[in-house]
Design a protein around this motif. Structure first.
Motif, short mmCIF file in Angstrom:
data_model
loop_
_atom_site.label_atom_id
_atom_site.label_comp_id
_atom_site.label_asym_id
_atom_site.label_seq_id
_atom_site.Cartn_x
_atom_site.Cartn_y
_atom_site.Cartn_z
N ASP A 43 0.89 -1.25 -0.04
CA ASP A 43 -0.16 0.21 -0.10
C ASP A 43 1.09 1.31 -0.06
N GLY A 44 2.25 1.19 0.41
CA GLY A 44 2.99 2.32 0.44
C GLY A 44 3.69 2.36 -1.02
N GLY A 45 3.34 1.88 -1.70
CA GLY A 45 3.85 1.75 -3.25
C GLY A 45 5.10 1.13 -3.48
N LYS A 46 5.58 0.13 -2.60
CA LYS A 46 6.84 -0.71 -2.92
C LYS A 46 6.41 -1.97 -3.39
N ARG A 47 7.26 -2.37 -4.47
CA ARG A 47 7.21 -3.88 -4.89
C ARG A 47 8.14 -4.85 -4.51
N GLU A 48 9.27 -4.13 -3.75
CA GLU A 48 10.22 -5.13 -3.11
C GLU A 48 10.77 -4.41 -2.08
N VAL A 49 11.67 -5.34 -1.38
CA VAL A 49 12.14 -4.64 0.06
C VAL A 49 13.38 -5.41 0.30
N ILE A 50 14.22 -4.76 0.98
CA ILE A 50 15.34 -5.34 1.50
C ILE A 50 15.10 -6.14 2.53
N THR A 51 15.73 -7.39 2.47
CA THR A 51 15.52 -8.41 3.55
C THR A 51 16.62 -9.27 3.82
N ALA A 52 16.69 -9.95 5.06
CA ALA A 52 17.55 -11.01 5.09
C ALA A 52 16.67 -12.47 5.25
N ARG A 53 17.04 -13.58 4.59
CA ARG A 53 16.31 -14.71 4.22
C ARG A 53 17.05 -15.98 4.98
N LEU A 54 16.52 -16.38 6.13
CA LEU A 54 17.52 -17.48 6.75
C LEU A 54 17.54 -18.90 5.82
N GLU A 55 18.65 -19.36 5.80
CA GLU A 55 18.86 -20.65 5.20
C GLU A 55 18.96 -21.96 5.98
N ALA A 56 18.82 -22.88 5.64
CA ALA A 56 19.03 -24.20 6.54
C ALA A 56 20.26 -24.15 7.32
N GLY A 57 20.11 -24.33 8.58
CA GLY A 57 21.11 -24.34 9.54
C GLY A 57 21.43 -22.98 10.20
N ASP A 58 20.95 -21.96 9.59
CA ASP A 58 21.31 -20.63 10.13
C ASP A 58 20.62 -20.56 11.56
N VAL A 59 21.42 -20.17 12.53
CA VAL A 59 20.80 -19.76 13.97
C VAL A 59 20.36 -18.21 14.00
N PRO A 60 19.26 -17.77 14.34
CA PRO A 60 18.68 -16.31 14.30
C PRO A 60 19.44 -15.74 15.31
N GLU A 61 19.55 -14.35 15.16
CA GLU A 61 20.70 -13.66 15.98
C GLU A 61 20.39 -13.70 17.35
#
Length: 550
Positions: A43-61
């Motif tokens: 709704d804010g007019g954006k079609r993409e966003v900068i993100t971090a996506r976890l992969e298998a084996g990654d431990v959240p911060e």
């Protein structure tokens, strides 16, 4: 972990990398994107966003920080709750912090995703003082990396961190005399030594005053040993200049030995370290007559903490051992430049005012005014708050009055504060806030807003907030926390005054934080004073000052 631009169609469950200001809403950095958040972004007019996506084996911060904290926690060390990839380690008792520096450096060298920052080794710490912070830099840590870090952390024979409590040692002091030495000098040596010993939980045996002679010193040391001395000190009327001088010779005469003379710490160069049997014995440098920090303090702290001090330890104190403040010597005239180079100005301290809100009607404690409730020393709560503010670097201190204005001003009589009266205080907190902000001097770059019912927030706590305040570095709002929970008081840069002045109703400015999340920094405190207010009689029962109605 996959990092970068992500189409909104693929963003569900990803972690927002940067805060987003959207119409009527702010999504903070670290938000896990759900359907509602994605819809708001679209709704804010954006079609993409900068993100971090976890992969298998990654431990959240937060999980990674907590796992490492569990590994590093040892007896007498507590840890805070994990938040934004950070866990703080805290001392549970006063003592000397001892760190395995090699293993800390090894941990920090494994991978850029995990860091451990500590106080300097052998730092005296108070109870609840933060000794280290663990910070996960990205949003997740690869599992194998975390496993290696945990293995290194567990790999030593002793814990990575230890708090060595100070022991209540009995200390014997031999004070030598020479003709012409002023009595005030002798008394100063005793007073400074006694203060140091008592600060470390020790006690002084009766001082032995003898002539500045080897035999006299040796006999006095033996008398102190028989009296139960666990540490022996010699303060000479004349500075020791050699390991065979009168003071060291007295230690040898008493059956002891000299371990090392001199140290790479200034002031403190002329310290002489020895022992008589298992009892440490020292000839003090002349600077020990002063209460200022010197090399003697460093050795004394280790001895009281039960940490052995060897000749090698003393010789290893050179880095950081320049404690003396020395004026810059002028160059010889022929070497001096014709035009003096411009001086490098030190960083200017930020001008921060303190605003104390003391206008409320105290309805939850009616008919009492909670701000005028006195402790067992007869000091009203609002006076405690004001005294704490005056004990900080914040200036001026402005007190906003309203309900029972005359009684509040009377309770603060004689204190160097300014008063700002909120005529419409009955309209709520915003009215008090506006009256106080209007009284700020134009030179104030920021204001720390203190609540009149939080008497446990000390001057040093306020100074921690002021030290973190730097609008140019993006730290324009400073919020105290305890174990990750947000508290008060908050410090605001002048740039927010227009928005704060537009607030209405019985609310303060805290809601503005969400709108300016990118400009806010949290400062962890050593205790929960920043969470504790006293606005009911039930709460007052837990007031450490021992409140009574006044």
């Amino acid at each position: 972990m996959i990092f970068g631009p992500t189409p909104l169609e693929e963003a569900k469950g990803a972690i927002l990398a940067h805060s987003l200001r959207l119409p009527g809403k702010v999504l903070k950095k670290g938000t896990v994107l759900d359907d509602e958040a994605i819809a708001a972004i679209r709704d804010g007019g954006k079609r993409e966003v900068i993100t971090a996506r976890l992969e298998a084996g990654d431990v959240p911060e937060n999980d990674a920080a907590e796992r490492l904290a569990v590994t590093l926690t040892a007896p007498l060390i507590a840890r805070s709750r994990a938040a934004t990839g950070r866990v703080n380690l805290l001392a549970e008792t006063a003592g000397l912090l001892v760190i395995d520096e090699k293993r800390i450096n090894a941990i920090n060298a494994i991978d850029e995703s995990l860091t451990v920052a500590t106080l300097p080794n052998y730092t005296p710490v108070a109870i609840k003082e933060m000794i280290a912070t663990i910070k996960v830099i990205p949003f997740a840590v690869p599992g194998p990396v975390l496993g290696v870090v945990e293995a290194v952390a567990r790999g030593g024979k002793a814990p990575l961190f230890a708090i060595r409590p100070f022991r209540p040692l009995k200390v014997g002091l031999v004070l030598t005399e020479l003709p012409g030495i002023k009595e005030s000098v002798m008394e100063g040596a005793v007073e400074a030594t006694t203060a140091r010993v008592e600060d470390l939980r020790g006690s002084m045996l009766p001082v032995e005053r003898v002539r500045h002679e080897e035999a006299q010193i040796g006999d006095a040391l033996n008398r102190l040993r028989r009296a139960g001395a666990e540490l022996l000190l010699v303060a000479g009327a004349s500075a020791v200049v050699d390991r065979r001088d009168v003071g060291p010779a007295g230690i040898v005469r008493a059956g002891g030995e000299i371990l090392h003379f001199g140290m790479p710490v200034d002031p403190g160069n002329l310290l002489c370290l020895g022992r008589i049997g298992e009892i440490p014995a020292m000839v003090l440098p002349g600077c020990a007559r002063s209460p200022k920090l010197n090399g003697f303090d460093w050795v004394l702290q280790r001895i009281f903490a039960g940490v052995p001090v060897t000749a090698a330890d003393v010789m290893g104190m050179g880095v950081g051992g320049l404690l003396k403040e020395i004026e810059v010597r002028p160059l010889p005239r022929e070497q001096a430049p014709r035009v003096a180079p411009p001086a490098i100005a030190p960083r200017r301290a930020r001008s921060v005012a303190a605003l104390i809100l003391a206008a409320g009607r105290s309805r939850r404690m009616a008919p009492l005014n909670k701000l005028l409730v006195a402790d067992t020393q007869g000091i009203p709560m609002v006076a405690r708050v004001v005294d704490n503010a005056l004990g900080s670097h914040a200036r001026p201190v402005i007190v906003v009055t309203g309900h029972e204005r005359d009684r509040v001003e009377e309770a603060l009589a004689g204190r160097p504060v300014h008063f700002a009266h909120a005529e419409d205080y009955a309209e709520g907190l915003s009215a008090s806030l506006k009256a106080g902000l209007a009284a700020l001097p134009p030179e104030a770059e920021g204001v720390v807003i203190c609540l009149g019912d939080m008497p446990l927030v000390s001057g040093p706590m306020l100074d921690r907030l002021i030290a973190a305040f730097d609008p140019e570095e993006g730290r324009a709002i400073v919020m105290p926390t305890f174990r990750g929970k947000q508290g008060n008081p908050m410090l605001w840069a002048r740039e927010f005054l227009p928005e704060m002045l537009s607030i209405t109703g019985d609310v303060g400015a805290r809601h503005l934080v969400g709108k300016h999340a990118d400009r806010m920094v949290e400062v962890e405190m050593a205790d929960d004073a920043v969470l504790r207010d006293f606005d009911t009689m039930e709460a007052l029962k837990g007031l450490p000052l021992g409140a009574k109605a006044g």
